[in-house]
Structures are given as structure tokens and as C-alpha cells.
Design a protein around this motif. Structure first.
Motif, short mmCIF file in Angstrom:
data_model
loop_
_atom_site.label_atom_id
_atom_site.label_comp_id
_atom_site.label_asym_id
_atom_site.label_seq_id
_atom_site.Cartn_x
_atom_site.Cartn_y
_atom_site.Cartn_z
N ILE A 74 -2.69 -44.65 8.81
CA ILE A 74 -2.24 -43.60 9.76
C ILE A 74 -2.43 -42.38 9.65
N ASN A 75 -2.17 -41.79 8.54
CA ASN A 75 -2.13 -40.47 7.88
C ASN A 75 -3.37 -40.15 7.13
N LEU A 76 -4.15 -41.05 6.70
CA LEU A 76 -5.14 -40.60 5.60
C LEU A 76 -6.03 -39.86 6.50
N PRO A 77 -6.59 -38.66 5.78
CA PRO A 77 -7.70 -37.76 6.75
C PRO A 77 -8.59 -38.30 7.16
N SER A 78 -9.24 -38.07 8.54
CA SER A 78 -10.42 -38.58 8.87
C SER A 78 -11.64 -38.18 8.03
N SER A 79 -11.73 -37.11 7.33
CA SER A 79 -12.61 -36.75 6.68
C SER A 79 -12.94 -37.87 5.33
N LEU A 80 -12.07 -38.59 5.04
CA LEU A 80 -11.94 -39.66 3.98
C LEU A 80 -12.25 -41.01 4.73
N LYS A 81 -11.49 -41.28 5.95
CA LYS A 81 -11.87 -42.75 6.42
C LYS A 81 -13.18 -42.59 7.31
N LEU A 82 -13.67 -41.60 7.67
CA LEU A 82 -15.12 -41.99 8.63
C LEU A 82 -16.13 -42.29 7.74
N PRO A 83 -16.48 -42.02 6.75
CA PRO A 83 -17.43 -42.46 5.79
C PRO A 83 -17.32 -44.06 5.53
N TYR A 107 -13.48 -49.61 16.38
CA TYR A 107 -13.36 -48.27 15.83
C TYR A 107 -13.72 -47.09 16.51
N SER A 108 -14.56 -47.19 17.45
CA SER A 108 -14.71 -46.07 18.28
C SER A 108 -13.60 -45.82 19.33
N SER A 109 -12.90 -46.80 19.65
CA SER A 109 -11.72 -46.62 20.62
C SER A 109 -10.86 -45.77 19.83
N PHE A 110 -10.77 -45.59 18.55
CA PHE A 110 -9.64 -44.85 18.01
C PHE A 110 -9.92 -43.29 18.30
N PHE A 111 -11.11 -42.91 18.72
CA PHE A 111 -11.46 -41.47 18.53
C PHE A 111 -11.89 -41.23 20.04
N SER A 112 -11.63 -41.89 20.91
CA SER A 112 -12.31 -41.63 22.45
C SER A 112 -11.64 -40.25 23.11
N ASN A 113 -10.61 -39.86 22.62
CA ASN A 113 -10.06 -38.75 23.07
C ASN A 113 -10.09 -37.24 21.89
N SER A 114 -10.96 -37.63 20.94
CA SER A 114 -10.76 -36.69 19.75
C SER A 114 -11.59 -35.39 20.06
N GLU A 117 -14.60 -32.28 15.44
CA GLU A 117 -15.94 -32.39 15.41
C GLU A 117 -16.51 -33.55 14.52
N ASP A 118 -16.06 -33.81 13.32
CA ASP A 118 -16.44 -34.96 12.62
C ASP A 118 -16.02 -36.08 13.37
N GLU A 119 -14.98 -36.50 14.13
CA GLU A 119 -14.80 -37.72 14.90
C GLU A 119 -15.67 -37.70 16.12
#
Length: 198
Positions: A74-83, A107-114, A117-119
Motif C-alpha cells: 500500500i505505501n511502497l513509493p510508486s517510484s519503486l513499484k512501477l519498474p 495493474y493499470s486500474s490502480f492508476f486510472s485517476n493518478s 507523472e511517473d504513474e
């Protein structure tokens, strides 16, 4: 990883183990709940490996100094998760294109309202992948909707089991589930036309 914090300990469940539970739950689904039975093994593969991206991350847990606990999914930063997310779907695609389509959409559905920029870049990359996979397989993306809902439901059901203590009262459930599960209309005993499932 899934973290359950108790008074004097953390209960840690690796994401891939939760995914394997999702695939075990898949075996209990009645086939009448989904179309495309010839894709059953592909859906099972997607369910079993949808969190393979976490295998490397969970092997070396990171500590959140602010919360004084390990980082969770839940709280791991996206910069670490996305790759890792991209790597995981790449791994799945090498083995099963339809499973990769389902996992990419999931996985895409996690970021539909992001607004990150990275997401947003990640989402654009995965949308391109989804279009390519659909072209390669000769299907419309909508053809995978029911199977995506199955994957999402089993992911949520397994997560519910892992993130809540056994026998937890409704009022103490993890907040995501206190109002039930979203997207479960597929499993209703009545079809949209009012008829009952056989």
C-alpha cells in the motif's frame, strides 16, 4: 508484501503467496460464471502470477522510517513499484499473452485517476501494450472484461483473507472491505435479465 501489525509483531505475507491463494480460490469458481472456457488455463495463469512483480521486492523488504514498520504494497513509493510492475508483466507476457493482457489491465486500474507523472507514463506504456496484445491475439479489449473481473475479485478475496485477522468483526475489517466487494455483479445468482443461473 502484505503487513498485518499486531501489538508486538508484524505478520508478513509475500504478495506472490497471496496470488497463489487467488489461484487456489479460482478452482472453486463454477464455469457458468464466465465465457471463454477455452481460456480457463490462461485466466488461471494470470491469477496465479499476477503479483510476480513483487517476488524480488518481497525478498528484500524495505523499512519505512516514518511509520517504523516495513513498507507494504500500500505505501511502497510508486517510484519503486512501477519498474517491478512492468518487469512482472513482461515476464508474464513471455509465457502467456492473454494472462499478460489481464494483468496489465489489472495493474493499470490502480492508476486510472493518478496525477503522478511517473504513474501516467506507466499507464500509457501499459495501454500501448494492451493494444498490441489485442492486435496480436486478434481480440477486442472488451472480450477480456469478464476475465478481468474474475482476476480482480479473486485478488480481492485472497487479499481480504490475508489482510484481516480470522473471525474479525465487520467493524474491524480492513477499510477497503467494510462495505463489501466492488465488481461482484458477475457472481450474482440472478442474471441482468432476471433469470436465475443454472
Amino acid at each position: 508484501m502484505i503487513i498485518n501489525e499486531r501489538e508486538s509483531e508484524f505478520v508478513i505475507i509475500e504478495q506472490h503467496n497471496h496470488a497463489v491463494l487467488s489461484s487456489d480460490l479460482f478452482s472453486y469458481l463454477q464455469e457458468e460464471f464466465f465465457t471463454g472456457k477455452e481460456l480457463k488455463q490462461d485466466i488461471l495463469f494470470a491469477t496465479q502470477y499476477h503479483d510476480c512483480a513483487w517476488i524480488g521486492l518481497d525478498a528484500a523488504p524495505l523499512w519505512d522510517d516514518k511509520k517504523n514498520s516495513p513498507y507494504s504494497f500500500i505505501n511502497l513509493p510508486s517510484s519503486l513499484k512501477l519498474p517491478h510492475y512492468r518487469y512482472g508483466i513482461d515476464w508474464i507476457e513471455q509465457r502467456n499473452k492473454y494472462a499478460a493482457l489481464l494483468c496489465s489491465r489489472h495493474y493499470s486500474s490502480f492508476f486510472s485517476n493518478s496525477k503522478s507523472e511517473d504513474e501516467i507514463k506507466y499507464l500509457q506504456y501499459e495501454k500501448t501494450r494492451q493494444k498490441r496484445l489485442c492486435l496480436e491475439m486478434g481480440i477486442a479489449i472488451e472480450d477480456s472484461n469478464i476475465h478481468l473481473e474474475i482476476l480482480k475479485f479473486l485478488d480481492n478475496l485472497s487479499l481480504y483473507i490475508c489482510i484481516n485477522e480470522p473471525g474479525v468483526p465487520k467493524s474491524d475489517e480492513f477499510p477497503w472491505y467494510q462495505n463489501g466487494f466492488e465488481g461482484t455483479e458477475l457472481f450474482s445468482v440472478e442474471k441482468s435479465d432476471g433469470s436465475k443461473l443454472a
